[in-house]
Design a protein around this motif. Structure first.
Motif, mmCIF file in Angstrom:
data_model
loop_
_atom_site.group_PDB
_atom_site.id
_atom_site.type_symbol
_atom_site.label_atom_id
_atom_site.label_comp_id
_atom_site.label_asym_id
_atom_site.label_seq_id
_atom_site.Cartn_x
_atom_site.Cartn_y
_atom_site.Cartn_z
ATOM 1 N N THR A 79 0.831 -1.208 0.000
ATOM 2 C CA THR A 79 0.000 0.000 0.000
ATOM 3 C C THR A 79 0.863 1.255 0.000
ATOM 4 O O THR A 79 0.590 2.220 -0.727
ATOM 5 C CB THR A 79 -0.949 0.001 1.211
ATOM 6 O OG1 THR A 79 -1.801 -1.148 1.136
ATOM 7 C CG2 THR A 79 -1.805 1.251 1.230
ATOM 8 N N GLY A 80 1.927 1.265 0.816
ATOM 9 C CA GLY A 80 2.833 2.411 0.806
ATOM 10 C C GLY A 80 3.502 2.585 -0.540
ATOM 11 O O GLY A 80 3.635 3.716 -1.041
ATOM 12 N N HIS A 81 3.932 1.491 -1.139
ATOM 13 C CA HIS A 81 4.554 1.514 -2.466
ATOM 14 C C HIS A 81 3.580 2.104 -3.484
ATOM 15 O O HIS A 81 3.957 2.951 -4.307
ATOM 16 C CB HIS A 81 4.947 0.081 -2.855
ATOM 17 C CG HIS A 81 5.772 -0.021 -4.090
ATOM 18 N ND1 HIS A 81 6.462 -1.159 -4.431
ATOM 19 C CD2 HIS A 81 6.020 0.865 -5.103
ATOM 20 C CE1 HIS A 81 7.094 -0.975 -5.573
ATOM 21 N NE2 HIS A 81 6.831 0.250 -5.999
ATOM 22 N N ALA A 82 2.320 1.682 -3.415
ATOM 23 C CA ALA A 82 1.317 2.161 -4.365
ATOM 24 C C ALA A 82 1.076 3.660 -4.211
ATOM 25 O O ALA A 82 0.963 4.391 -5.210
ATOM 26 C CB ALA A 82 0.009 1.400 -4.174
ATOM 27 N N VAL A 83 1.013 4.149 -2.975
ATOM 28 C CA VAL A 83 0.801 5.583 -2.745
ATOM 29 C C VAL A 83 1.978 6.387 -3.297
ATOM 30 O O VAL A 83 1.786 7.432 -3.933
ATOM 31 C CB VAL A 83 0.604 5.867 -1.239
ATOM 32 C CG1 VAL A 83 0.643 7.371 -0.969
ATOM 33 C CG2 VAL A 83 -0.718 5.288 -0.756
ATOM 34 N N LEU A 84 3.192 5.913 -3.084
ATOM 35 C CA LEU A 84 4.365 6.607 -3.618
ATOM 36 C C LEU A 84 4.344 6.649 -5.144
ATOM 37 O O LEU A 84 4.704 7.659 -5.764
ATOM 38 C CB LEU A 84 5.643 5.927 -3.124
ATOM 39 C CG LEU A 84 5.916 6.041 -1.616
ATOM 40 C CD1 LEU A 84 7.048 5.100 -1.206
ATOM 41 C CD2 LEU A 84 6.254 7.478 -1.224
ATOM 42 N N GLU A 85 3.924 5.560 -5.762
ATOM 43 C CA GLU A 85 3.804 5.525 -7.226
ATOM 44 C C GLU A 85 2.760 6.531 -7.703
ATOM 45 O O GLU A 85 2.974 7.250 -8.688
ATOM 46 C CB GLU A 85 3.412 4.118 -7.686
ATOM 47 C CG GLU A 85 4.508 3.075 -7.565
ATOM 48 C CD GLU A 85 5.493 3.107 -8.716
ATOM 49 O OE1 GLU A 85 5.423 4.038 -9.539
ATOM 50 O OE2 GLU A 85 6.348 2.202 -8.786
ATOM 51 N N MET A 86 1.627 6.586 -7.025
ATOM 52 C CA MET A 86 0.566 7.519 -7.404
ATOM 53 C C MET A 86 1.035 8.963 -7.268
ATOM 54 O O MET A 86 0.756 9.802 -8.125
ATOM 55 C CB MET A 86 -0.674 7.270 -6.536
ATOM 56 C CG MET A 86 -1.354 5.943 -6.806
ATOM 57 S SD MET A 86 -2.608 5.542 -5.556
ATOM 58 C CE MET A 86 -3.777 6.871 -5.798
ATOM 59 N N ASN A 87 1.738 9.254 -6.185
ATOM 60 C CA ASN A 87 2.244 10.609 -5.985
ATOM 61 C C ASN A 87 3.215 11.008 -7.090
ATOM 62 O O ASN A 87 3.195 12.148 -7.578
ATOM 63 C CB ASN A 87 2.932 10.718 -4.624
ATOM 64 C CG ASN A 87 1.942 10.747 -3.473
ATOM 65 O OD1 ASN A 87 0.754 11.030 -3.653
ATOM 66 N ND2 ASN A 87 2.420 10.454 -2.281
ATOM 67 N N PHE A 103 0.588 8.109 3.704
ATOM 68 C CA PHE A 103 0.164 6.781 4.137
ATOM 69 C C PHE A 103 0.648 6.497 5.550
ATOM 70 O O PHE A 103 1.657 7.042 6.007
ATOM 71 C CB PHE A 103 0.645 5.684 3.175
ATOM 72 C CG PHE A 103 2.144 5.512 3.097
ATOM 73 C CD1 PHE A 103 2.842 4.823 4.081
ATOM 74 C CD2 PHE A 103 2.853 6.007 2.012
ATOM 75 C CE1 PHE A 103 4.221 4.646 4.001
ATOM 76 C CE2 PHE A 103 4.230 5.839 1.913
ATOM 77 C CZ PHE A 103 4.914 5.150 2.918
ATOM 78 N N ILE A 104 -0.114 5.640 6.229
ATOM 79 C CA ILE A 104 0.266 5.087 7.526
ATOM 80 C C ILE A 104 0.169 3.573 7.396
ATOM 81 O O ILE A 104 -0.891 3.045 7.019
ATOM 82 C CB ILE A 104 -0.656 5.570 8.656
ATOM 83 C CG1 ILE A 104 -0.622 7.094 8.772
ATOM 84 C CG2 ILE A 104 -0.261 4.931 9.988
ATOM 85 C CD1 ILE A 104 -1.627 7.648 9.766
ATOM 86 N N LEU A 105 1.257 2.879 7.667
ATOM 87 C CA LEU A 105 1.282 1.423 7.599
ATOM 88 C C LEU A 105 1.558 0.855 8.986
ATOM 89 O O LEU A 105 2.368 1.403 9.736
ATOM 90 C CB LEU A 105 2.360 0.929 6.639
ATOM 91 C CG LEU A 105 2.362 1.453 5.200
ATOM 92 C CD1 LEU A 105 3.430 0.723 4.390
ATOM 93 C CD2 LEU A 105 1.004 1.292 4.544
#
Length: 585
Positions: A383-391, A400-402
């Protein structure tokens, strides 16, 4: 449900219990509530956060700070109920599916298929966490939960109870694999994602919150005629409600006949035209129908209708859009494993969700720079990886908070067995997989662990562990909680840069505000002099054995300073949580 002992309850507690029982549904899911060690632990110890400073990642001070919490997610959610209550836009979780194949641990033991309380333990586990998670969502917040057939039916009823049946949005179907030719029964290729909102009329939410799938088409110059741009769409359809009136011959340019599905004669195979005879006649006469030679059609012709783009008042085309569909079929589980191999050179984590899958889910909701995404069952950190990609793709600053535990798993477990002298903490899921993955994605990494260097996506990350202080409300314990509350307060205020450390007080700067912590009331005057120099709004936390917040001391600061007593503001949250947990749902 387990029997309850009411013998020591006060009159007020009994009245409250009766009122709760009156509200309880008389149908639905019932299970044997199984005590959970991590929940019971909070009766004697209160969770806090402790920063692991050597694992901080900071590449751009202008970007927001993301959070990774190592520890049991029940304890992490308890802390977040103070720091982030009502602040989370989207929650995505991938809980254990409870297959009975060593994928679900309860009270330090794997739950296998022969366990008579297998489903009750899983439901107790999920209920404890979903009740806490619900409080973290904004009023317009939404939660996505991955699951498969083992617990999907029970999870749906549990979520109806926690979030409300009216807040059910969808049961998404994900074709996660292509299938296996050696399946003994029916080959199961799908999983699910249950989607719930926190509190609203579902239609209103879908209208104002859910994003729409924008369909972008490439238009040839020849398509731009007097009516503007369009795209050609097949006139025949399969799967519509069948009607003989929509199953007829259309005369093609060479005089031959075309039937739906490319047939050359009439038959009922379930396919029809989308338009009736009269509309097709009108479409041919007015240039809304196209015929194209197509070798794949048995008739030799494919029939299309022209789907024109909408236009604004100045005639500029507007992209058409449609609601998102509840089926995902173009992303497979193997894509997740491939991503791990590219990062680490080996599949060090089993069955990670694909980055593309999480991106797809998050894009179902409109997210902006102030949005926060939470995954409290983070596993490998997808999920963190996906948010960074989207940004990176969209130039956004979603945070994100994991949260994940640091248990040994897979490759990490094997390494510790072979090397008994190494520190097992560094080879658990959180440190070995989730943190290292985020570090590689943020800073950059070598392809497959040893190939060409892949540029990092950038971003900032704070790493915390859950810690504890005694729960007994003594003065000594309140002092201990205050001393350990600094990290929680920084997380709450999103203010991490230490500006001033005077020992008796500290000042932290965030991107939009400041936070001040006063550990000794005698230092208030000096603290006020210091913050008077700073032209910004402050959240001020002052130690008090009671609930005095000393707001009168800051009356001359007006709206510049909001004052709170610590640890009382934290204890208030924890008292509410544990009261909730003592009530059976």
């Amino acid at each position: 449900m387990a029997k309850r002992d009411y013998s020591n309850w006060t009159k007020e507690q009994l009245i409250d219990e009766v009122n709760q029982l009156k509200k309880r549904k008389k149908y639905g899911l019932v299970w044997e509530d199984k005590p959970e060690d991590v929940v019971l632990q909070c009766q004697s110890k209160l969770p806090v956060l402790a920063q692991v400073k050597e694992k901080e990642i900071k590449t751009d001070p202008a970007k927001p700070t993301n959070i990774l919490i190592e520890g049991d997610n029940y304890h992490a959610l308890s802390v977040l109920n103070y720091t982030h209550k009502g602040k989370i836009d989207v929650i995505y979780i991938d809980p254990p599916y409870n297959t009975g194949n060593k994928d679900f641990v309860y009270n330090d033991h794997y739950v296998d298929r022969e366990d008579g309380y297998r489903h009750s333990k899983w439901l107790s586990f999920m209920a404890n966490r979903l009740n806490l998670a619900k409080k973290l969502l904004k009023k317009t917040g939404v939660i996505f939960i991955s699951i498969d057939d083992n617990e999907q039916a029970r999870l749906k009823i549990l979520c109806d109870r926690v979030f409300g049946e009216d807040n059910f949005i969808a049961n998404m179907i994900w074709q996660s694999k292509t299938g296996a030719s050696d399946a003994k029964k029916i080959d199961i290729t799908t999983e699910y994602v249950l989607v719930y909102a926190k509190s609203f009329v579902a239609a209103e939410f879908a209208k104002n919150k859910f994003s729409y799938e924008v369909k972008r088409y490439r238009f040839k110059d020849s398509y731009e005629k007097e009516r503007g741009m369009y795209y050609p769409d097949n006139l025949d359809r399969g799967g519509l409600r069948y009607s003989d009136s929509l199953n007829y011959a259309i005369i093609c340019p060479d005089g031959t006949k075309a039937y739906p599905n490319g047939r050359i004669e009439f038959e009922n195979d379930g396919w029809t035209w989308k338009w009736g005879k009269e509309k097709v006649k009108w479409g041919v006469e007015n240039g809304y129908i196209e015929f194209k030679k197509n070798k794949n059609k048995r008739s030799g012709w494919a029939v299309y209708y022209k789907n024109y783009m909408y236009a604004d008042n100045e005639g500029n085309p507007i992209e058409r859009s449609a609601p998102q569909k509840n089926v995902i079929f173009d992303i497979k589980t193997g894509d997740g494993t491939l991503a791990i191999k590219k990062l680490f050179g080996d599949a060090i984590f089993k069955y990670p969700k694909p980055v593309q899958f999480i991106e797809r889910i998050l894009n179902y909701v409109d997210l902006n720079d102030n949005s926060i995404v939470l995954d409290f069952m983070a596993g490998s950190g997808t999920t963190g990886h996906a948010v960074l990609e989207m940004n990176k793709k969209d130039g956004r600053n979603i945070k994100f908070i994991l949260c994940t535990n640091n248990e040994l798993n897979g490759v990490g477990s094997e390494l510790v067995k072979k090397n008994p002298n190494i520190n097992p903490e560094e080879f658990g899921i959180c440190r070995r997989v989730a943190y290292k993955r985020l570090e590689k994605v943020i800073r950059g990494h070598k392809q497959n662990g040893e190939g060409d260097f892949v540029e990092g996506l950038g971003g900032n990350l704070k790493y915390y562990k859950t810690d504890f202080v005694p729960a007994e409300p003594t003065d000594q314990n309140k002092i201990a909680l205050t001393q350990k509350a600094t990290e929680m307060l920084c997380v709450k205020e999103d203010a991490f840069d230490l500006v001033k450390d005077a020992g008796v007080y500290k000042i932290f700067r965030g991107q939009k505000n400041y936070a001040g912590i006063v550990f000794d009331q005698r230092a208030i005057a000096d603290f006020k002099k210091e913050i008077a120099k700073i032209n910004a709004k402050f959240s001020v936390y002052i130690f008090s054995l009671g609930d005095d917040d000393f707001s009168d001391e800051f009356a001359d600061f007006g709206n510049k300073a909001k004052v709170f007593p610590i640890p009382e503001v934290i204890l208030e949250t924890y008292r509410a949580i544990f009261k909730i947990k003592n009530q059976k749902i």
